[in-house]
Design an enzyme around this catalytic site. Structure first.
Site, mmCIF file in Angstrom:
data_model
loop_
_atom_site.group_PDB
_atom_site.id
_atom_site.type_symbol
_atom_site.label_atom_id
_atom_site.label_comp_id
_atom_site.label_asym_id
_atom_site.label_seq_id
_atom_site.Cartn_x
_atom_site.Cartn_y
_atom_site.Cartn_z
ATOM 1 N N GLU A 1 11.093 17.217 10.344
ATOM 2 C CA GLU A 1 10.213 16.239 10.980
ATOM 3 C C GLU A 1 8.908 16.889 11.431
ATOM 4 O OE1 GLU A 1 12.668 14.118 13.833
ATOM 5 O OE2 GLU A 1 13.326 12.774 12.256
ATOM 6 N N GLU B 1 18.202 11.761 6.708
ATOM 7 C CA GLU B 1 18.787 11.329 7.990
ATOM 8 C C GLU B 1 18.715 9.818 8.048
ATOM 9 O OE1 GLU B 1 17.316 13.007 11.659
ATOM 10 O OE2 GLU B 1 17.102 14.983 10.748
HETATM 11 C C1 BG6 Z 1 15.719 13.259 14.178
HETATM 12 C C2 BG6 Z 1 16.047 14.720 14.227
HETATM 13 O O1 BG6 Z 1 14.613 13.000 15.018
HETATM 14 O O2 BG6 Z 1 16.612 12.328 14.637
HETATM 15 C C3 BG6 Z 1 17.473 15.033 14.632
HETATM 16 O O3 BG6 Z 1 15.727 15.397 13.045
HETATM 17 C C4 BG6 Z 1 17.928 14.034 15.659
HETATM 18 O O4 BG6 Z 1 17.506 16.363 15.064
HETATM 19 C C5 BG6 Z 1 17.922 12.653 15.040
HETATM 20 O O5 BG6 Z 1 19.157 14.330 16.234
HETATM 21 C C6 BG6 Z 1 18.413 11.551 15.937
HETATM 22 O O6 BG6 Z 1 17.729 11.572 17.143
HETATM 23 P P1 BG6 Z 1 18.504 11.637 18.515
HETATM 24 O O7 BG6 Z 1 17.459 11.815 19.527
HETATM 25 O O8 BG6 Z 1 19.226 10.336 18.617
HETATM 26 O O9 BG6 Z 1 19.438 12.791 18.411
#
Ligand code: BG6
Length: 492
Positions: free
Chosen positions: A199, A389
């Site tokens: 990111e 993701e």
């Molecule tokens: C992304 C990141 O922003 O989203 C992860 O690459 C992160 O590291 C994921 O865990 C989900 O966000 P969060 O804040 O719910 O863990």
């Protein structure tokens, strides 16, 4: 068949949220290890405890500006969720076995920079750390799983953050290059898929990246962005030179963005936000140069980036092989947002979208936004894409027998996989893989909570560090298994 043969199905994690063992095996502390837990539902941020230049101690929110010369510390009396996380370090064989059982053929994992170079800039790498990942990758391969490795995922070495202003300095950039080269060389033949910087668009400027004064000092913030682009391009070029088999992608938080209305002012607002938030980072890493609007902005603001000879060329030589991104939600933008109500997300906050529901953490649930993204990215760049993701952070209830009936998560996954299918089948986009976030429960990056769970596998660990780390399969585990084993054909 919608998905091509060999489509990569798997799951994603990051070392700082998953591994734990934060000083074991020769690992050094990272910035992520100095972040406390927070509470995302009640808007209580994660904090850094910081030693100020005058020796006093102060607390700062994870995105606050930290003054020049101040150092983040690890306080022995404070609980830090990354220190144990969900203990992949001691459960790696079991976890990779679960992945294989779920039908995965790819495992997105990150290497902890400070497990390889404890201070980030040490003369020699830590053999114990190198060996740990070697064993992990070998086990993946043994079970027919391709490792997909993120080189840098939110774990700036604390030493580099405190002493060298993190990615704002050349010293850190040079340390990153050594680190990247070391792991490409060591894992040649074992790893073929890489992501450079997680990111990169939301990771650019704050203390997470080691940078002080990131709000008031725009000159420095822009220098940090440049250094990150150079770091990424260097990694792509070096990775290709060390092993021409390597496929190397960027990683952008790429939520869908909408104008609030057909008022041209709202439409233009969205264009500007999207430029700033995501396309800038894609354009540089796919095309190899800054877009015209950014060049104009820097000129207008009198910002001059310090470049070393050859770096402009390096950006061109180090363009990526594929476009990978995280997708959770969409956001909506208005030229006059007053009174329209705020919405949350992992990027920035827009106004409330009246057509969408949101998660308990306020992130909109918008499967069609993913298809919109896939189309827009494909139209713009025409290179393969990977969704690295995606998922739903939710509070799960584990029953006495270890089961978790997470129908809400299955529903979220089904709808998102359906639009991926549509994008491949009907829109003809080139999608190469899918690794949903936190396929096994990990610590939340944004809030430091454990109760914000994304996993298909439950891990017994709570927000205060209580739990025996035992793993159990949620209902979503069996759902994903069915999807993966049918190569995405059976999604009902
Ligand atoms: C992304 C990141 O922003 O989203 C992860 O690459 C992160 O590291 C994921 O865990 C989900 O966000 P969060 O804040 O719910 O863990």
């Amino acid at each position: 068949m919608s998905f091509p043969k060999g489509f990569l199905w798997g799951g994603a994690t990051a070392a700082n949220q998953y591994e734990g063992a934060y000083l074991e095996g020769g690992k050094g502390p990272a910035v992520a290890d100095a972040l406390t837990g927070g509470d995302g539902i009640h808007n209580i941020p994660r904090k850094f405890i910081v030693e100020m230049p005058d020796g006093t101690r102060k607390e700062f929110g994870s995105r606050d500006e930290i003054p020049e010369g101040a150092k983040a510390i690890i306080d022995p009396d404070t609980y830090y969720p990354s220190h144990m996380a969900t203990d992949f370090y001691h459960h790696w064989k079991e976890d990779i076995g679960l992945m294989a059982e779920m039908g995965c053929n790819v495992n997105r994992i990150s290497i902890n920079w400070t497990r390889i170079f404890p201070n980030g800039d040490d003369a020699e790498p830590n053999e114990e750390g190198l060996k740990f990942y070697e064993d992990v990758f070998k086990e993946c391969r043994r079970l027919g799983i391709e490792p997909l490795v993120t080189i840098y995922h939110f774990d700036m070495p604390l030493h580099l953050a405190n002493e060298y202003d993190g990615m704002a300095s050349r010293h850190t950039l040079e340390a990153f290059k050594r680190y990247a080269k070391t792991i490409f060389t060591r894992y040649k033949g074992l790893v073929h898929y890489w992501l450079t910087i997680n990111e990169i668009n939301i990771n650019t400027n704050f203390m997470m990246n080691g940078v002080h004064e990131h709000i008031s000092n725009k000159q420095k913030a822009e220098q940090c962005r440049w250094n990150l682009f150079v770091a990424s391009a260097y990694a792509v070029k070096a990775g290709h030179e060390i092993d021409p088999e390597n496929k190397i992608g960027l990683m952008i938080a790429h939520g869908a963005t909408y104008p609030y209305s057909c008022n041209p002012e709202d439409v233009f607002e969205e264009i500007e936000v999207a430029h700033n938030q995501k396309w800038f980072y894609g354009d540089v890493q796919v095309r190899g140069y800054y877009p015209a609007w950014k060049v104009k902005e820097l000129e207008r603001e009198g910002i001059v980036i310090q470049k070393e000879p050859g770096e402009d060329e390096l950006l061109k030589e180090g363009t990526v092989d594929f476009y990978s991104f995280s997708y959770y939600s969409s956001s909506t933008y208005a030229a006059h947002p007053e009174k329209l109500g705020e919405s949350a997300g992992n990027m920035v906050r827009g106004v409330k979208n009246p057509y969408l529901q949101a998660s308990e953490w306020g992130w909109t649930i918008d499967p069609l936004g993913l298809r919109i993204n896939l189309n827009q990215i494909w139209d713009r760049y025409q290179i393969p894409m990977m969704i690295v993701e995606n998922g739903l952070g939710a509070i799960d209830k584990r029953e006495a027998d270890g089961s978790v009936h997470d129908t809400y998560r299955i529903d979220y996954m089904r709808k998102h996989i359906q639009v991926m299918k549509d994008a491949v089948e009907k829109d003809g986009v080139d999608l190469m893989g899918y690794t949903p976030w936190g396929w096994i429960d990990v610590v939340s990056a944004g809030t430091g909570e454990m109760r914000k769970r994304y996993g298909f596998v439950y891990v017994d660990m709570d927000d205060e560090g209580h739990g025996d780390m035992s793993r159990s399969r949620k209902d979503s585990f069996y759902y994903m298994q069915k999807v993966y084993k049918s190569n995405g054909e059976d999604i009902d």
